[in-house]
Design a protein around this motif. Structure first.
Motif, short mmCIF file in Angstrom:
data_model
loop_
_atom_site.label_atom_id
_atom_site.label_comp_id
_atom_site.label_asym_id
_atom_site.label_seq_id
_atom_site.Cartn_x
_atom_site.Cartn_y
_atom_site.Cartn_z
N ALA A 168 0.84 -1.20 0.00
CA ALA A 168 0.00 0.00 0.00
C ALA A 168 0.87 1.24 0.00
O ALA A 168 1.82 1.34 0.79
N PRO A 169 0.60 2.21 -0.88
CA PRO A 169 1.30 3.48 -0.79
C PRO A 169 0.87 4.23 0.46
O PRO A 169 -0.30 4.17 0.87
N THR A 170 1.80 4.93 1.09
CA THR A 170 1.52 5.74 2.27
C THR A 170 2.01 7.15 2.02
O THR A 170 2.65 7.45 1.01
N GLU A 171 1.73 8.04 2.97
CA GLU A 171 2.17 9.43 2.81
C GLU A 171 3.69 9.54 2.76
O GLU A 171 4.24 10.41 2.08
N SER A 172 4.39 8.63 3.44
CA SER A 172 5.85 8.72 3.49
C SER A 172 6.55 7.75 2.55
O SER A 172 7.76 7.81 2.38
N GLY A 173 5.80 6.80 1.96
CA GLY A 173 6.43 5.82 1.09
C GLY A 173 5.50 4.65 0.80
O GLY A 173 4.60 4.76 -0.03
N ALA A 174 5.71 3.53 1.50
CA ALA A 174 4.89 2.35 1.26
C ALA A 174 4.98 1.41 2.46
O ALA A 174 5.96 1.43 3.22
N THR A 175 3.95 0.57 2.60
CA THR A 175 3.95 -0.50 3.57
C THR A 175 3.75 -1.81 2.83
O THR A 175 2.90 -1.90 1.93
N ILE A 176 4.53 -2.83 3.20
CA ILE A 176 4.49 -4.12 2.52
C ILE A 176 4.33 -5.23 3.55
O ILE A 176 5.01 -5.23 4.59
N LEU A 177 3.47 -6.19 3.25
CA LEU A 177 3.33 -7.42 4.03
C LEU A 177 3.62 -8.61 3.12
O LEU A 177 3.15 -8.65 1.97
N TYR A 178 4.38 -9.56 3.62
CA TYR A 178 4.72 -10.75 2.84
C TYR A 178 4.66 -11.94 3.79
O TYR A 178 5.39 -11.99 4.77
N GLY A 186 6.18 -24.19 8.93
CA GLY A 186 6.76 -22.89 9.25
C GLY A 186 6.42 -21.86 8.19
O GLY A 186 5.81 -22.16 7.16
N GLU A 187 6.80 -20.63 8.45
CA GLU A 187 6.49 -19.55 7.53
C GLU A 187 7.50 -18.43 7.68
O GLU A 187 8.26 -18.36 8.65
N GLN A 188 7.50 -17.57 6.68
CA GLN A 188 8.26 -16.32 6.72
C GLN A 188 7.24 -15.20 6.67
O GLN A 188 6.47 -15.08 5.70
N SER A 189 7.20 -14.39 7.71
CA SER A 189 6.23 -13.30 7.77
C SER A 189 6.98 -11.99 7.91
O SER A 189 7.64 -11.74 8.92
N LEU A 190 6.87 -11.15 6.87
CA LEU A 190 7.57 -9.87 6.84
C LEU A 190 6.55 -8.74 6.88
O LEU A 190 5.51 -8.78 6.23
N ALA A 191 6.84 -7.72 7.65
CA ALA A 191 6.07 -6.48 7.69
C ALA A 191 7.07 -5.33 7.61
O ALA A 191 7.93 -5.19 8.49
N LEU A 192 6.98 -4.54 6.54
CA LEU A 192 8.01 -3.54 6.26
C LEU A 192 7.38 -2.19 6.02
O LEU A 192 6.36 -2.07 5.32
N HIS A 260 -3.16 -6.62 -3.42
CA HIS A 260 -2.97 -7.85 -2.64
C HIS A 260 -2.89 -9.04 -3.60
O HIS A 260 -3.59 -9.10 -4.62
N GLU A 261 -2.03 -10.01 -3.27
CA GLU A 261 -1.91 -11.23 -4.05
C GLU A 261 -1.99 -12.45 -3.14
O GLU A 261 -1.43 -12.43 -2.04
N SER A 262 -2.66 -13.49 -3.62
CA SER A 262 -2.69 -14.79 -2.95
C SER A 262 -2.29 -15.85 -3.96
O SER A 262 -2.78 -15.85 -5.10
N LEU A 263 -1.42 -16.77 -3.54
CA LEU A 263 -0.93 -17.82 -4.41
C LEU A 263 -1.02 -19.15 -3.68
O LEU A 263 -0.50 -19.29 -2.56
N ASP A 264 -1.67 -20.13 -4.31
CA ASP A 264 -1.80 -21.47 -3.74
C ASP A 264 -1.05 -22.44 -4.67
O ASP A 264 -1.56 -22.84 -5.72
N MET A 265 0.17 -22.82 -4.29
CA MET A 265 0.98 -23.68 -5.14
C MET A 265 0.48 -25.13 -5.14
O MET A 265 0.74 -25.88 -6.07
N ARG A 266 -0.25 -25.54 -4.11
CA ARG A 266 -0.83 -26.88 -4.13
C ARG A 266 -1.90 -26.98 -5.21
O ARG A 266 -2.03 -28.01 -5.88
#
Length: 286
Positions: A168-178, A186-192, A260-266
């Motif tokens: 999402a674009p923000t006033e100062s730049g962007a916010t990203i969730l992965y 297990g999982e990799q959860s990023l919030a930037l 937003h994107e969702s991907l189901d590799m199964r």
């Protein structure tokens, strides 16, 4: 309102042809350049979809440029310039024009998505300005944009079950969730948060939040501030294994509109999905 997604593949990860070649010959015996693709998806009216796969003879690479068939991308030192000339599928409608991506800053950040480091993601320029000038169809606009890159040493379906991403674009730049769920658990959860100058600052991932599933029943989820219920504003791409959407959400106290994107590799590996894909992902053998 119009939107545009461009993905340039060397080794088209969603290709039925690439998947079949790896199954027949083994992943290490198949050249990624033999499954190259310049994917263009235009949203709005009119809409277009092109995802033609080409062999290595149609690929030309330089230090700051890459051409796949009649389409190309080049970096001129400050701007990424993409010249598009593609034919849509399944309807053979032309997409032709030029797109310029003007990054506000390059981040220099790079992340691994698995413990072995076999899959990498680079948010190159999460806050950018994009200029679109199309001759076919005749459209032009400018607005916020995003530039990133993924690379890996193994097929996605070998290591991942599902992932969700949003920006999402923000006033100062962007916010990203992965958020990537691994096959072995297990999982990799990023919030930037990406601020001025391309500075990337991680923050604690907020709670999970469900989104309505797609027509194909692909599960969608994201993360949002506690107590907030995000919603899908528009589904842009709805396929048996992948969805691209526009959502309304709240992150770090800001009400945001995100891609937003969702991907189901199964799902992707199911035989019935592989049989359907060539209608949207044709391959040029010449």
């Amino acid at each position: 309102m119009h939107g545009l997604t461009i993905i340039v593949f060397l080794g088209s990860v969603f290709s039925p042809w690439y998947t079949l070649a790896r199954r027949l010959h083994g992943a290490d015996q198949v050249a990624a350049e033999d499954h190259a693709c310049f994917h263009v998806a235009l949203y709005g009216r009119p809409s277009r979809w092109a995802m033609t796969e080409r062999r290595r003879g149609a690929v030309s690479r330089g230090r700051t440029s890459l051409a796949i068939g009649p389409s190309s991308v080049r970096w001129d030192g400050s701007t990424l310039v993409m010249d598009i000339d593609e034919i849509g599928a399944p309807l053979p409608q032309r997409i032709r024009g030029t797109v310029r991506v003007h990054p506000s800053a390059l981040t220099g950040a790079r992340f691994t998505l698995d413990d072995a480091g076999r899959h990498r993601w680079t948010p190159l320029a999460p806050a950018s300005r994009v200029e679109v000038r199309l001759d076919r169809p005749g459209l032009s606009w400018s607005g916020p944009g995003y530039l990133d890159g993924n690379d890996g040493d193994r097929p996605l379906e070998a290591d991942f079950a599902h992932w969700d991403w949003c920006r999402a674009p923000t006033e100062s730049g962007a916010t990203i969730l992965y958020n990537a769920e691994r096959l072995e658990g297990g999982e990799q959860s990023l919030a930037l948060d990406v601020g001025p100058g391309g500075i990337v600052r991680p923050f604690d991932p907020p709670p999970r939040a469900a989104l309505a599933p797609t027509h194909w029943r692909v599960g969608r989820q994201t993360r949002a501030d506690p107590g907030h219920v995000p919603r899908v504003r528009q589904t842009l791409t709805d396929s048996p294994f992948y969805a691209r959407s526009v959502i309304e959400t709240r992150l770090r106290g800001q009400d945001l509109v995100a891609v937003h994107e969702s991907l189901d590799m199964r799902r992707f590996t199911q035989p019935w999905v592989q049989v359907m894909l060539p209608f949207r992902v044709p391959r040029r053998f010449g």
